[in-house]
Design an enzyme around this catalytic site. Structure first.
Site, short mmCIF file in Angstrom:
data_model
loop_
_atom_site.label_atom_id
_atom_site.label_comp_id
_atom_site.label_asym_id
_atom_site.label_seq_id
_atom_site.Cartn_x
_atom_site.Cartn_y
_atom_site.Cartn_z
N GLU A 118 -1.74 -2.34 -5.13
CA GLU A 118 -1.08 -1.27 -4.79
C GLU A 118 0.00 -1.05 -5.93
O GLU A 118 1.24 -1.16 -5.45
CB GLU A 118 -0.27 -1.60 -3.31
CG GLU A 118 -1.22 -2.15 -2.36
CD GLU A 118 -0.57 -2.08 -0.94
OE1 GLU A 118 0.86 -2.80 -1.02
OE2 GLU A 118 -1.20 -2.38 0.15
N GLU A 173 -7.41 -4.71 2.37
CA GLU A 173 -6.37 -5.06 3.31
C GLU A 173 -6.62 -3.77 4.79
O GLU A 173 -6.71 -2.74 4.36
CB GLU A 173 -4.92 -4.75 2.92
CG GLU A 173 -4.45 -5.87 2.00
CD GLU A 173 -3.12 -5.70 1.54
OE1 GLU A 173 -2.24 -5.08 2.07
OE2 GLU A 173 -2.92 -6.12 0.26
#
Ligand code: JJW
Length: 458
Positions: free
Chosen positions: A183, A365
């Site tokens: 991320e 995720e």
């Protein structure tokens, strides 16, 4: 069925006589964690300080002043945690390596004791038949590098390349999937743009310098990886969220396009097209000073897969002044306040596949926080089970549509340190009592276990 974008034919997968379970045999099911969120042992075996050690000690930055000093004490309890994963029946475990355990000052000599922890962990996983998937940077930058400017400095990308190359050499093919960064939008924007995450700096333009150096770090690590001719896979994980216009008006559609540029395309375009989005002049002007010749060749080097973290969507409208604003959630929300919107996972992956080409995708995720409680030794979390079930169903649809989705990692194995929210947001499918370090498999974890049992295994 025909793939929606390319001429490959889709095979029919699944368990005979059961068309509700429709996944390829080699589809990887896993759980995910990250070093600072679970390990604890913050001062052991020569680990250096990270930006999250410093940030969590800065008053007002983390709810209740929580830190990762102890967390889930996974550093010492990893065997118990691997045994839980074995019991659940997962194929793969996504964890991250703490850079400051390997290089306490970010660079220099390897701290062998720190590295040995990951060697023990990998060995334990392989012994139990669980594939290790390792993220190299899940936000815990060595503080010593932050003191020299952190991700605002180009040198940090070079130090990252050295660290990554060392991990590729030391762990090599024992790790089946390497993820360079987790991320980068969060690292860059939350860390240097709005200051909600470590190191807590807030300057919009310079956060794009951080983003560029993070992308460069990925590209340099990729280059180092290719030089070693390893047999495992390498990729990067982005947090992507579809941005829907609040109406059909041209203004709202333009607003959604801008939000998409900021959240998604600013990372997808350089990685898969070799330059930043051309419809974002202010961003391009801000980043221009740090771009050097050759950067995009590195950044857009071929990856073996793209990891996508998906939690929610946004609905955005024009603010009437050339900018945009997000509407409040349009449906049920999790404890994070994020709307539960499973359809967004489908829309997002179809779009990534269509716009960026037939690249293998993993959901690295997906999961939900809810305020769980222990009742007579059990944790009843029907909302989390429903969340997972609904998102798994979208994964089935994606495979049926021909999107090359190869695996799905539930965030998270354990309740853990949820960054600025400390221990007050529980994402685990396994409950952790942070006083006693007792683990209790939640009902959602039991549901995942029986789901995995019901799949046809190769
Ligand atoms: C956005 C903060 C506006 C993690 C965000 C904060 C608001 C003022 C979960 N993913 O713990 C996104 N997570 O470590 C990685 N994903 O904005 C793993 N996104 O600022 C999980 C947090 C997040 C966020 C948190």
């Amino acid at each position: 069925m025909q793939c929606i974008c390319c001429p490959t034919r889709l095979e029919k997968y699944g368990v005979e006589g059961d068309d509700t379970v429709n996944f390829p045999k080699d589809f990887k099911w896993g759980t995910a964690t990250a070093s600072y969120q679970i390990e604890g042992a913050a001062h052991e075996d020569g680990r250096g300080e990270s930006i999250w050690d410093r940030f969590s000690r800065t008053p007002g930055k983390v709810l209740n002043g929580h830190t990762g000093d102890v967390a889930c004490n996974h550093y010492h309890l990893y065997k118990e945690d691997v045994a839980i994963m074995k019991e659940l029946g997962v194929d793969s475990y996504r964890f991250s390596i703490a850079w400051p355990r390997i290089y306490p000052n970010g660079t220099g000599q390897i701290n062998r004791k720190g590295l040995d922890f990951y060697k023990r962990l990998v060995e334990e996983l392989l012994e139990k038949g669980i594939e290790p998937a390792a993220t190299l940077y899940h936000w815990d930058l060595p503080q010593a590098l932050e003191d020299k400017g952190g991700w605002l400095k180009r040198d940090t990308a070079r130090y990252f390349q050295d660290y990554a190359a060392a991990m590729f050499r030391e762990l090599g093919d024992t790790v089946k999937q390497w993820i360079t960064l987790n991320e980068p939008w969060c690292s860059a924007f939350l860390g240097y743009g709005n200051g909600v995450h470590a190191p807590g700096k807030s300057d919009f333009n310079s956060h794009l310098h951080a983003a560029h150096h993070l992308l460069l770090a990925h590209g340099l690590a990729l280059q180092a990886y290719r030089e070693l001719n390893l047999k495992s896979e390498v990729g990067i994980t982005l947090n992507l969220a579809p941005q829907y216009p609040a109406s059909d008006s041209a203004q709202d559609q333009a607003a959604a396009r801008k939000a998409d540029g900021f959240q998604n395309r600013w990372y997808l375009d350089p990685l898969f097209r070799g330059f930043y989005p051309q419809d974002m002049p202010e961003f391009l002007a801000a980043v221009a000073p740090v771009i050097q010749p050759g950067d995009f060749d590195l950044i857009s080097g071929a990856v073996d897969f793209l990891g996508i973290n998906y939690y929610s969507r946004s609905v955005v409208r024009s603010d009437g002044q050339g900018g945009y604003e997000a509407l409040p959630p349009q449906g049920p929300v999790t404890h994070m306040g994020w709307e539960v919107y499973p359809q967004g996972l489908y829309d997002l992956l179809v779009r990534v596949h269509e716009d960026y080409g037939p690249i293998p995708l993993y959901i690295t995720e997906n999961g939900a926080a809810y305020p769980d409680q222990v009742e007579q030794g059990r944790v009843h979390d029907p909302e989390r089970t429903a969340y997972l079930q609904q998102h798994f169903a979208q994964a089935t649809k994606l495979i049926e549509a021909g999107v090359p989705l190869k695996g799905f990692y539930v965030w998270s194995l354990l309740d853990n340190f949820e960054w600025a929210f400390g221990y007050e947001r529980r994402f685990g499918i396994v409950y952790v009592d942070f006083e006693t370090q007792e683990r209790i498999i939640k009902d959602s974890g039991r549901w995942y276990q029986s789901f995995l049992k019901g799949l046809a295994r190769g």
